[in-house]
Design a protein around this motif. Structure first.
Motif, PDB file in Angstrom:
ATOM      1  N   GLY A 105       0.885  -1.073   0.090  1.00 51.74           N
ATOM      2  CA  GLY A 105       0.078   0.242  -0.041  1.00 51.74           C
ATOM      3  C   GLY A 105       0.642   1.325   0.002  1.00 51.74           C
ATOM      4  O   GLY A 105       0.375   2.245   0.120  1.00 51.74           O
ATOM      5  N   ALA A 106       2.009   1.124  -0.296  1.00 52.47           N
ATOM      6  CA  ALA A 106       3.136   2.095  -0.188  1.00 52.47           C
ATOM      7  C   ALA A 106       2.702   3.123  -1.613  1.00 52.47           C
ATOM      8  O   ALA A 106       2.073   2.663  -2.422  1.00 52.47           O
ATOM      9  N   ALA A 107       3.189   4.480  -1.571  1.00 51.02           N
ATOM     10  CA  ALA A 107       2.895   5.233  -2.635  1.00 51.02           C
ATOM     11  C   ALA A 107       3.722   5.059  -3.892  1.00 51.02           C
ATOM     12  O   ALA A 107       3.587   5.278  -4.852  1.00 51.02           O
ATOM     13  N   GLU A 108       4.878   4.414  -3.324  1.00 49.31           N
ATOM     14  CA  GLU A 108       5.908   4.158  -4.566  1.00 49.31           C
ATOM     15  C   GLU A 108       6.909   2.995  -4.105  1.00 49.31           C
ATOM     16  O   GLU A 108       6.818   2.694  -2.765  1.00 49.31           O
ATOM     17  N   GLY A 109       7.418   2.395  -5.096  1.00 49.19           N
ATOM     18  CA  GLY A 109       8.135   0.989  -4.794  1.00 49.19           C
ATOM     19  C   GLY A 109       9.604   1.559  -4.560  1.00 49.19           C
ATOM     20  O   GLY A 109      10.033   2.818  -4.654  1.00 49.19           O
ATOM     21  N   PRO A 110      10.272   0.393  -3.856  1.00 55.12           N
ATOM     22  CA  PRO A 110      11.696   0.826  -3.583  1.00 55.12           C
ATOM     23  C   PRO A 110      12.526   0.685  -4.769  1.00 55.12           C
ATOM     24  O   PRO A 110      13.988   1.072  -4.724  1.00 55.12           O
ATOM     25  N   PHE A 111      12.298   0.146  -6.102  1.00 51.49           N
ATOM     26  CA  PHE A 111      13.327   0.280  -7.096  1.00 51.49           C
ATOM     27  C   PHE A 111      13.188   1.462  -7.811  1.00 51.49           C
ATOM     28  O   PHE A 111      12.451   1.715  -8.733  1.00 51.49           O
ATOM     29  N   GLN A 112      14.313   2.233  -7.387  1.00 53.74           N
ATOM     30  CA  GLN A 112      14.513   3.441  -8.078  1.00 53.74           C
ATOM     31  C   GLN A 112      15.917   3.707  -8.798  1.00 53.74           C
ATOM     32  O   GLN A 112      16.293   4.998  -8.738  1.00 53.74           O
ATOM     33  N   PHE A 113      16.381   2.543  -9.104  1.00 57.72           N
ATOM     34  CA  PHE A 113      17.935   2.767  -9.441  1.00 57.72           C
ATOM     35  C   PHE A 113      18.286   2.916 -10.779  1.00 57.72           C
ATOM     36  O   PHE A 113      19.396   3.121 -11.278  1.00 57.72           O
ATOM     37  N   LEU A 114      17.355   2.703 -11.660  1.00 56.49           N
ATOM     38  CA  LEU A 114      17.708   2.532 -13.064  1.00 56.49           C
ATOM     39  C   LEU A 114      18.075   3.874 -13.492  1.00 56.49           C
ATOM     40  O   LEU A 114      18.761   4.005 -14.531  1.00 56.49           O
ATOM     41  N   THR A 115      17.532   5.151 -12.883  1.00 55.82           N
ATOM     42  CA  THR A 115      18.021   6.524 -13.463  1.00 55.82           C
ATOM     43  C   THR A 115      19.194   6.931 -12.682  1.00 55.82           C
ATOM     44  O   THR A 115      19.688   8.064 -12.891  1.00 55.82           O
ATOM     45  N   THR A 116      19.837   5.960 -12.158  1.00 52.51           N
ATOM     46  CA  THR A 116      21.281   6.312 -11.544  1.00 52.51           C
ATOM     47  C   THR A 116      22.310   5.514 -12.275  1.00 52.51           C
ATOM     48  O   THR A 116      22.070   4.635 -13.255  1.00 52.51           O
ATOM     49  N   PRO A 117      23.685   5.758 -12.019  1.00 52.26           N
ATOM     50  CA  PRO A 117      24.665   5.187 -12.724  1.00 52.26           C
ATOM     51  C   PRO A 117      24.757   3.512 -12.548  1.00 52.26           C
ATOM     52  O   PRO A 117      24.864   2.552 -13.316  1.00 52.26           O
ATOM     53  N   TRP A 118      24.068   3.081 -11.130  1.00 53.93           N
ATOM     54  CA  TRP A 118      24.077   1.470 -11.148  1.00 53.93           C
ATOM     55  C   TRP A 118      23.033   0.890 -12.114  1.00 53.93           C
ATOM     56  O   TRP A 118      23.097  -0.271 -12.586  1.00 53.93           O
ATOM     57  N   GLY A 119      22.093   1.751 -12.507  1.00 57.76           N
ATOM     58  CA  GLY A 119      20.947   1.261 -13.603  1.00 57.76           C
ATOM     59  C   GLY A 119      21.557   1.054 -14.635  1.00 57.76           C
ATOM     60  O   GLY A 119      21.597   0.013 -15.463  1.00 57.76           O
TER      61      GLY A 119
END
Length: 323
Positions: free
Chosen positions: A181-195
Motif C-alpha cells: 500500500g505504499a505510494a511508490e516502490g523501492p526500485f528507483q536505481f535505473l536512473t542512477t549510474p548503477w542502473g
C-alpha cells in the motif's frame, strides 16, 4: 664324332646391351650448356618481359569505399575540431574542452562504467558459459543458440525490458505497492549510474559468453575426467584445467566489451539517467543542445583515440598470450 663345346648359332639372337639410367641422364642435352640449342618456347620465355601483378588493382575498390565511408568523415571531424566558430585554425577548442569540469566528469564516468561493466560481464559470462558447457540440463543447446540470437538485439530493447521490470511504474514496484500500500516502490536505481551498469552488464554479457562457449567446446573432456578421478574438486578443475584454456577467449570478449561500453549511447539515453553523462552523451549534448560543433568534435576525437588505443593494447596482449 666329337661334340663341339661351342653353342649352336642357329637362329639365336645376339644379346642387346641395355643402357643404364645414368648413361641416359648423361646423354640428355642439358639446358644452358654451350653448344646445345635451346627450344623456341624456352627462348621466348627468356625474352618475354615480366608481367605486372594486378593484385593492387583489386585492393583499390575496398580501400576507396573505406576512405569514403569512414576515413573522410573522420578527417572532417578532426578538421572541424581545429576550426573555432570565430574562424581560422586554432586549438582553442581543445583547451576549452579539457579545462571544463563537464568533460572531466564525463571522462571519469565513461571509464568507470566501461571497466565495471567489463568486469561484471567477464565474471557473469564465465559462470554462465561454464554452466551451459559442462552442466547437463534440459534445453542447454537451445540456450546456447539463443545467445547467438541475443547478439543481434539492439541495446535499447534490453533497456526497455529493464524499465518494464524495475522502472518507476514497472512490475517490481507495482507488486510492492499492491502488497504494502505504499505510494511508490523501492526500485528507483535505473536512473542512477548503477542502473546503467546493470543494463550494460545484461546486454554485453553474451558478447563474452560466445567466444567462451567456442573455447569450451574444444576442451578435451578426458582431461576433466582424469582430474576428477584423481580427487580434484570442481573449483580446482576450473582453476587449473578450464581457466588456462579460456584465457584467450576471455581476453577477446573483455576487450570487445570494453570498447563497446566506451562508445555506448543508447543504454544511457533510454535509462533516463539525467546525472550520468558519458563521452558519447557529451558529444550529443554539445552538438545538438548547445550547437558547439568544435567542442563536440574535440570530445569525439578523444573518444576515438581512447577506443583505438585500447584496441591496439588488446592486440599486443592477445599476440603475447597466443590468442
Amino acid at each position: 664324332m666329337a661334340r663341339s663345346s661351342e653353342p649352336p648359332t642357329t637362329g639365336a639372337p645376339a644379346p642387346v646391351a641395355v643402357p643404364t639410367r645414368s648413361a641416359l641422364r648423361n646423354d640428355r642435352p642439358q639446358r644452358g650448356q654451350p653448344g646445345q640449342p635451346e627450344s623456341s618456347a624456352s627462348a621466348a620465355s627468356h625474352r618475354r618481359p615480366p608481367r605486372w601483378s594486378t593484385a593492387p588493382l583489386w585492393a583499390l575498390p575496398p580501400v576507396a569505399v573505406l576512405g569514403l565511408v569512414f576515413l573522410y568523415p573522420l578527417a572532417l571531424v578532426v578538421q572541424q575540431s581545429f576550426r573555432p566558430d570565430s574562424g581560422g585554425t586554432s586549438a582553442q577548442a581543445y583547451g576549452d574542452v579539457f579545462a571544463s569540469a563537464a568533460f572531466r566528469e564525463a571522462l571519469g564516468t565513461t571509464v568507470w562504467l566501461a571497466v565495471g561493466s567489463t568486469v561484471g560481464c567477464l565474471v557473469l559470462g564465465f559462470v554462465l558459459a561454464l554452466v551451459i558447457a559442462f552442466v547437463p540440463f534440459p534445453g542447454g543447446k537451445a540456450v546456447a543458440r539463443f545467445i547467438d540470437v541475443f547478439l543481434s538485439f539492439p541495446s535499447f530493447l534490453i533497456t526497455l525490458a529493464l524499465l518494464f521490470v524495475y522502472g518507476t511504474v514497472g512490475m517490481a514496484n507495482g507488486l510492492w505497492t499492491d502488497a504494502t500500500g505504499a505510494a511508490e516502490g523501492p526500485f528507483q536505481f535505473l536512473t542512477t549510474p548503477w542502473g546503467v551498469l546493470l543494463a550494460e552488464i545484461t546486454y554485453f554479457t553474451p558478447f563474452v559468453m560466445r567466444p567462451l562457449l567456442a573455447a569450451f567446446s574444444g576442451i578435451d573432456t578426458g582431461q576433466l575426467e582424469v582430474a576428477s578421478s584423481l580427487g580434484a574438486r570442481p573449483a580446482r578443475i576450473v582453476r587449473q584445467v578450464i581457466l588456462p584454456e579460456a584465457l584467450p577467449a576471455l581476453a577477446a570478449g573483455g576487450a570487445l566489451v570494453l570498447v563497446l561500453c566506451l562508445n555506448e549511447f543508447g543504454i544511457v539515453l533510454f535509462t533516463g539517467a539525467k546525472g550520468v553523462t558519458t563521452l558519447p552523451m557529451l558529444v550529443y549534448s554539445k552538438a545538438i543542445l548547445e550547437s558547439d560543433y568544435p567542442g563536440a568534435c574535440v570530445v569525439a576525437v578523444v573518444n576515438v583515440l581512447i577506443s583505438v588505443g585500447l584496441y591496439g593494447l588488446y592486440r599486443v596482449v592477445s599476440r603475447r598470450a597466443g590468442a
